[in-house]
Design a protein around this motif. Structure first.
Motif, PDB file in Angstrom:
ATOM      1  N   GLY A 137       0.942  -1.287  -0.007  1.00 36.55           N
ATOM      2  CA  GLY A 137       0.063  -0.108   0.070  1.00 36.55           C
ATOM      3  C   GLY A 137       0.658   1.187   0.006  1.00 36.55           C
ATOM      4  N   ALA A 138       1.939   1.143   0.378  1.00 26.46           N
ATOM      5  CA  ALA A 138       2.832   2.456   0.892  1.00 26.46           C
ATOM      6  C   ALA A 138       3.273   2.758  -0.469  1.00 26.46           C
ATOM      7  N   LEU A 139       3.907   1.989  -1.549  1.00 27.32           N
ATOM      8  CA  LEU A 139       4.210   2.411  -2.724  1.00 27.32           C
ATOM      9  C   LEU A 139       3.179   2.831  -3.711  1.00 27.32           C
ATOM     10  N   ILE A 140       1.772   1.987  -3.708  1.00 27.33           N
ATOM     11  CA  ILE A 140       0.753   2.034  -4.450  1.00 27.33           C
ATOM     12  C   ILE A 140       0.276   3.689  -4.155  1.00 27.33           C
ATOM     13  N   SER A 141       0.225   3.989  -2.895  1.00 21.43           N
ATOM     14  CA  SER A 141      -0.484   5.332  -2.525  1.00 21.43           C
ATOM     15  C   SER A 141       0.692   6.090  -3.040  1.00 21.43           C
ATOM     16  N   MET A 142       2.030   6.126  -2.824  1.00 24.21           N
ATOM     17  CA  MET A 142       3.130   7.056  -3.486  1.00 24.21           C
ATOM     18  C   MET A 142       2.757   7.570  -5.092  1.00 24.21           C
ATOM     19  N   SER A 168      10.627 -13.799 -13.928  1.00 24.60           N
ATOM     20  CA  SER A 168       9.990 -12.794 -12.989  1.00 24.60           C
ATOM     21  C   SER A 168      10.892 -11.779 -12.491  1.00 24.60           C
ATOM     22  N   HIS A 169      10.221 -10.598 -12.191  1.00 26.77           N
ATOM     23  CA  HIS A 169      11.091  -9.663 -11.475  1.00 26.77           C
ATOM     24  C   HIS A 169      10.043  -8.661 -10.653  1.00 26.77           C
ATOM     25  N   HIS A 170      10.559  -8.304  -9.518  1.00 23.04           N
ATOM     26  CA  HIS A 170       9.755  -7.440  -8.412  1.00 23.04           C
ATOM     27  C   HIS A 170      10.759  -6.410  -8.029  1.00 23.04           C
ATOM     28  N   ASN A 211       1.793  -1.071 -11.828  1.00 20.76           N
ATOM     29  CA  ASN A 211       2.739  -0.452 -11.084  1.00 20.76           C
ATOM     30  C   ASN A 211       4.169  -0.636 -10.988  1.00 20.76           C
ATOM     31  N   VAL A 212       4.792   0.049 -10.530  1.00 19.45           N
ATOM     32  CA  VAL A 212       6.389  -0.115 -10.533  1.00 19.45           C
ATOM     33  C   VAL A 212       6.712  -1.421  -9.640  1.00 19.45           C
ATOM     34  N   LEU A 213       5.904  -1.975  -9.052  1.00 21.75           N
ATOM     35  CA  LEU A 213       6.434  -3.141  -8.027  1.00 21.75           C
ATOM     36  C   LEU A 213       6.628  -4.389  -9.034  1.00 21.75           C
ATOM     37  N   LYS A 214       5.834  -4.607 -10.080  1.00 20.45           N
ATOM     38  CA  LYS A 214       6.025  -5.772 -11.073  1.00 20.45           C
ATOM     39  C   LYS A 214       5.824  -5.224 -12.402  1.00 20.45           C
TER      40      LYS A 214
END
Length: 369
Positions: free
Chosen positions: A108-113, A278-280, A201-204
């Protein structure tokens, strides 16, 4: 008596194949059902409609899905996971001694940012309206680094690390529906790679996996037959930077790397691909890893959390990843038995109904009570 929130869509569908969050609800239900100390598990519907039908394979029925208002006085604890709960209802529950736990299943932190800076109306970004509603937050290991202190500050309650849980329920069910075995077939001599990153989003995202595959192709073009980039069919029309990125890749220029739509993992692994890259970034555990390892397919990944399983490459390094992919494509068939045995260690550890996982979650509820 424990409730786990679930969301039923306006058409009455549970959306179980849409994302890992909805599957997590199913796994958590099975975990609590496996405990002799839990009298009853309710699935608390905070969605738009009542369920139209519930597929038999999930292990619960329509009768198990109830509205919270109808069972408020029966609940000892509520896990807010599949849907949010409104504040007045949370306050009523807590006033009568029910404990409410927020289960953080995403970063949630990065998605919120991201949302604050680029997409302020984004529906999956948190609004923090419920910042005083919880007795504790449960958080799986991959989010502790970027979310633990962040959430403790905002939500004003302790964050407790819990293991991620999983079952092979969904891949087994889909394989049965297709009438085909799910698992790596060493007799297949072609090498086709799938990239499943959601690209929302940038996570994946697919960037590093695409570079990993292209690096491997440049070194040994006859070894890698095709790369499918799933969840990306929309990007060429919507993203000029994506087109510029793709134009630099040899596999794209010879039509051996293609963008595709969104499909169930089992469908692709049974019918089209036999390896996954895969990458995260700050999201080092997800159900894709377990699904692929369960099938014995080579999983090329950068997650330190499962460094000893699959084929690991470090950080944001597609050059190292390309070498790891080549190693997997050349040698996986000979290593298959050992690979499966090694993967079983991890899969047993995360199984939702493993005794250690059941006991840990139930003990955490009892401590709050």
């Amino acid at each position: 008596r424990i409730g786990v929130t679930i969301f039923v869509k306006a058409d009455g569908d549970l959306g179980l194949w849409e994302n890992g969050l909805r599957q997590n609800v199913v796994y958590l239900y099975h975990l609590f059902k496996a405990s002799s100390e839990v009298e009853k598990v309710y699935l608390l519907n905070h969605g738009d409609a009542e369920p139209r039908e519930v597929p038999a394979f999930v292990g619960f029925t329509r009768e198990d899905i109830v509205r919270t208002k109808d069972v408020e006085r029966q609940l000892d604890a509520v896990i807010v996971l599949g849907a949010v709960m409104d504040i007045p209802q949370a306050e009523r529950l807590r006033a009568r001694g029910c404990r409410i736990i927020k289960y953080k299943a995403g970063n949630g932190a990065l998605i919120s940012m991201e949302a604050i800076l680029k997409d302020p109306v984004r529906v999956d970004a948190e609004r923090y309206f419920d910042y005083r509603c919880y007795d504790a937050i449960w958080m799986t290991p991959q989010h502790i680094h970027s979310n633990k202190a962040y959430c403790e500050t905002i939500y004003r309650c302790p964050v407790i690390e819990i293991p991620q849980i999983w079952q092979p329920l969904f891949v087994e069910t889909r394989a049965a529906e297709l009438g085909s075995p799910y698992g790596f077939d060493p007799k297949i001599t072609t090498n086709k790679v799938a990239i499943f990153e959601p690209n929302i989003n940038v996570l994946k995202t697919a960037h590093i996996p695409m570079l990993v595959c292209d690096e491997a192709y440049r070194k040994k073009p006859n070894l890698l037959d095709h790369t499918f980039v799933f969840n990306a069919v929309q990007l060429p029309a919507e993203s000029p930077p994506f087109n510029a990125f793709c134009a630099q890749l040899d596999m794209v220029n010879v039509n051996k790397m293609t963008v595709e739509g969104r499909f169930a993992t089992a469908d692709i692994m049974i019918q089209h691909a036999n390896a996954v890259v895969s990458h995260h970034w700050e999201n080092g555990l997800n159900y894709l890893y377990y699904d692929i390892l369960y099938g014995g397919y080579p999983l090329i990944h950068n997650s330190m959390f499962i460094k000893d399983f699959g084929y690991y490459f470090p950080d944001f390094n597609p050059i190292a990843g390309g070498d790891v992919l080549l190693d997997a494509l050349e040698n996986h068939r000979e290593r298959l038995d050992e690979y499966r045995m090694q993967a079983k260690v991890l899969l047993d550890r995360v199984n939702a109904t493993a005794a250690a996982n059941v006991a840990l979650h139930v003990d955490l509820v009892k401590e709050l009570l």
